[in-house]
Design a protein around this motif. Sequence first.
Motif, PDB file in Angstrom:
ATOM      1  N   MET A   1      88.351  -4.233  79.269  1.00 29.10           N
ATOM      2  CA  MET A   1      87.404  -4.003  77.733  1.00 29.10           C
ATOM      3  C   MET A   1      87.773  -2.346  77.595  1.00 29.10           C
ATOM      4  N   ASN A   2      88.277  -1.737  76.517  1.00 24.23           N
ATOM      5  CA  ASN A   2      88.345  -0.523  76.454  1.00 24.23           C
ATOM      6  C   ASN A   2      87.286   0.391  76.064  1.00 24.23           C
ATOM      7  N   LYS A   3      86.033  -0.216  75.597  1.00 23.96           N
ATOM      8  CA  LYS A   3      85.078   0.387  74.897  1.00 23.96           C
ATOM      9  C   LYS A   3      83.755   0.065  75.819  1.00 23.96           C
ATOM     10  N   ARG A   4      83.276   0.904  76.132  1.00 28.85           N
ATOM     11  CA  ARG A   4      81.940   0.535  77.033  1.00 28.85           C
ATOM     12  C   ARG A   4      80.747   0.465  76.023  1.00 28.85           C
ATOM     13  N   ILE A   5      80.653  -0.659  75.517  1.00 28.34           N
ATOM     14  CA  ILE A   5      79.597  -0.897  74.590  1.00 28.34           C
ATOM     15  C   ILE A   5      78.430  -1.198  75.282  1.00 28.34           C
ATOM     16  N   ASN A   6      77.179  -1.510  74.578  1.00 32.14           N
ATOM     17  CA  ASN A   6      76.022  -1.869  75.225  1.00 32.14           C
ATOM     18  C   ASN A   6      75.674  -3.187  74.578  1.00 32.14           C
ATOM     19  N   ILE A   7      75.097  -3.891  75.552  1.00 31.28           N
ATOM     20  CA  ILE A   7      74.762  -5.356  75.008  1.00 31.28           C
ATOM     21  C   ILE A   7      73.291  -5.511  75.377  1.00 31.28           C
ATOM     22  N   ALA A   8      72.609  -6.045  74.259  1.00 34.42           N
ATOM     23  CA  ALA A   8      71.325  -6.289  74.348  1.00 34.42           C
ATOM     24  C   ALA A   8      70.788  -7.879  74.453  1.00 34.42           C
ATOM     25  N   ILE A   9      70.067  -8.165  75.358  1.00 30.69           N
ATOM     26  CA  ILE A   9      70.009  -9.636  75.558  1.00 30.69           C
ATOM     27  C   ILE A   9      68.533  -9.763  75.577  1.00 30.69           C
ATOM     28  N   ASP A  10      67.821 -10.664  74.475  1.00 33.67           N
ATOM     29  CA  ASP A  10      66.449 -10.694  74.369  1.00 33.67           C
ATOM     30  C   ASP A  10      66.339 -12.410  74.175  1.00 33.67           C
ATOM     31  N   VAL A  24      77.237 -11.665  83.069  1.00 32.98           N
ATOM     32  CA  VAL A  24      77.956 -11.062  81.716  1.00 32.98           C
ATOM     33  C   VAL A  24      78.505  -9.437  82.357  1.00 32.98           C
ATOM     34  N   ALA A  25      77.505  -8.777  82.875  1.00 35.58           N
ATOM     35  CA  ALA A  25      77.716  -7.524  83.410  1.00 35.58           C
ATOM     36  C   ALA A  25      78.508  -7.440  84.590  1.00 35.58           C
ATOM     37  N   ASP A  26      78.543  -8.328  85.518  1.00 38.05           N
ATOM     38  CA  ASP A  26      79.662  -8.789  86.585  1.00 38.05           C
ATOM     39  C   ASP A  26      80.897  -8.931  85.916  1.00 38.05           C
ATOM     40  N   HIS A  27      81.035  -9.580  85.026  1.00 38.98           N
ATOM     41  CA  HIS A  27      82.596  -9.811  84.514  1.00 38.98           C
ATOM     42  C   HIS A  27      83.073  -8.731  83.833  1.00 38.98           C
ATOM     43  N   LEU A  28      82.131  -7.805  83.096  1.00 35.81           N
ATOM     44  CA  LEU A  28      82.723  -6.689  82.426  1.00 35.81           C
ATOM     45  C   LEU A  28      82.596  -5.241  83.513  1.00 35.81           C
ATOM     46  N   THR A  29      82.026  -5.611  84.635  1.00 30.78           N
ATOM     47  CA  THR A  29      81.605  -4.305  85.697  1.00 30.78           C
ATOM     48  C   THR A  29      80.773  -3.241  84.626  1.00 30.78           C
ATOM     49  N   PHE A  30      79.963  -4.048  84.157  1.00 25.18           N
ATOM     50  CA  PHE A  30      78.845  -3.179  83.354  1.00 25.18           C
ATOM     51  C   PHE A  30      77.606  -3.208  84.437  1.00 25.18           C
ATOM     52  N   THR A  65      53.733   8.435  88.058  1.00 25.71           N
ATOM     53  CA  THR A  65      53.869   9.018  89.345  1.00 25.71           C
ATOM     54  C   THR A  65      54.628   7.831  90.166  1.00 25.71           C
ATOM     55  N   THR A  66      55.312   6.944  89.459  1.00 24.76           N
ATOM     56  CA  THR A  66      55.939   5.725  90.092  1.00 24.76           C
ATOM     57  C   THR A  66      57.340   6.060  89.622  1.00 24.76           C
ATOM     58  N   VAL A  67      58.236   5.885  90.702  1.00 22.58           N
ATOM     59  CA  VAL A  67      59.569   5.551  90.755  1.00 22.58           C
ATOM     60  C   VAL A  67      60.067   4.150  90.798  1.00 22.58           C
ATOM     61  N   ILE A  68      60.635   3.762  89.685  1.00 26.78           N
ATOM     62  CA  ILE A  68      61.141   2.580  89.411  1.00 26.78           C
ATOM     63  C   ILE A  68      62.744   2.503  89.634  1.00 26.78           C
ATOM     64  N   ASP A  69      63.176   1.905  90.773  1.00 25.62           N
ATOM     65  CA  ASP A  69      64.607   1.770  90.839  1.00 25.62           C
ATOM     66  C   ASP A  69      65.268   0.481  90.732  1.00 25.62           C
ATOM     67  N   LEU A  70      66.437   0.344  90.040  1.00 26.41           N
ATOM     68  CA  LEU A  70      66.822  -1.040  90.099  1.00 26.41           C
ATOM     69  C   LEU A  70      68.448  -0.948  90.682  1.00 26.41           C
ATOM     70  N   GLN A  71      68.522  -1.747  91.603  1.00 30.25           N
ATOM     71  CA  GLN A  71      69.757  -1.291  92.305  1.00 30.25           C
ATOM     72  C   GLN A  71      70.603  -2.902  92.343  1.00 30.25           C
ATOM     73  N   VAL A  72      71.835  -2.560  92.748  1.00 33.65           N
ATOM     74  CA  VAL A  72      72.686  -3.681  92.615  1.00 33.65           C
ATOM     75  C   VAL A  72      72.653  -4.548  94.305  1.00 33.65           C
ATOM     76  N   GLY A  73      72.115  -5.840  94.144  1.00 35.30           N
ATOM     77  CA  GLY A  73      72.202  -6.380  95.480  1.00 35.30           C
ATOM     78  C   GLY A  73      73.271  -7.416  95.406  1.00 35.30           C
ATOM     79  N   GLU A  74      73.364  -8.225  96.656  1.00 36.40           N
ATOM     80  CA  GLU A  74      74.327  -8.825  96.987  1.00 36.40           C
ATOM     81  C   GLU A  74      74.409  -9.987  95.932  1.00 36.40           C
ATOM     82  N   SER A  75      73.107 -10.804  95.913  1.00 34.86           N
ATOM     83  CA  SER A  75      72.965 -12.069  94.888  1.00 34.86           C
ATOM     84  C   SER A  75      72.091 -11.670  93.634  1.00 34.86           C
TER      85      SER A  75
END
Length: 223
Positions: A1-10, A24-30, A65-75
């Motif tokens: 995919m040539n354009k790094r669009i944003n996808i909203a899923i609600d 979807v993110a995995d497929h697009l490497t997003f 005063t809270t740091v919330i981190d989202l990281q890519v895990g294995e599964s």
Amino acid sequence: MNKRINIAIDGPAGAGKSTVARKVADHLTFLYIDTGAMYRALTFKAIENEVDLEDGPALKDLLDTTVIDLQVGESEQLVLVDHTDVTTDIRSSHVTNNVSFVARQSEVREEMVKRQKLLADRGGVVMDGRDIGTHVLPKSELKVFLIASVEERASRRYKELIENGIEADYDQIKDEIALRDKRDTEREVAPLVKASDAIEIDTTTMSISDVVDHILQLAKERA
Ligand code: DC
């Protein structure tokens, strides 16, 4: 995919948003961002610190005063609060049944939305939640609204718990999902509502891969 669009899923609880969004993110490497996990993380910390879950200003002070981190895990996506892994803790029924009180505080939402917008600043993000298409990323190129019957959503959750060796009661799960739907759709600030330009997909009788393929096709058309 040539354009790094944003996808909203609600969509409502249990419609398959996070599973689908991650694939979807995995497929697009997003980058996949689970915004519900951010509200859960704050709820978890508030419970630990005995902060009143209906006191917006106190919750906002805590969030500041809270740091919330989202990281890519294995599964799965890993969720860290102040550098401690709380991925499992934030899925407890205690957090699940209390998170909507925290999520309806306007002071909390304002700060969360600010953080979420920043995360999506450079594009290439798949973000799931309740207000992504309407408030967080109103200009995103693709907005999807996933729905499924309450019975189907309860049955998916029931199977997931049983498969993980956790005792579960189908009727109780169904009632809890219905209650969360009610709280999420009836709250005053940023209630769960489909954006006017979102594409609705009813996943009740669809497989996960069918939903993912459908969204990937839409993403291709928008990019
Ligand atoms: O998707 P989830 O079940 O992990 O979400 C947890 C709660 O957070 C849910 O009750 C709705 C709320 N939420 C929200 O208000 N806005 C979001 N963008 C994401 C979740």
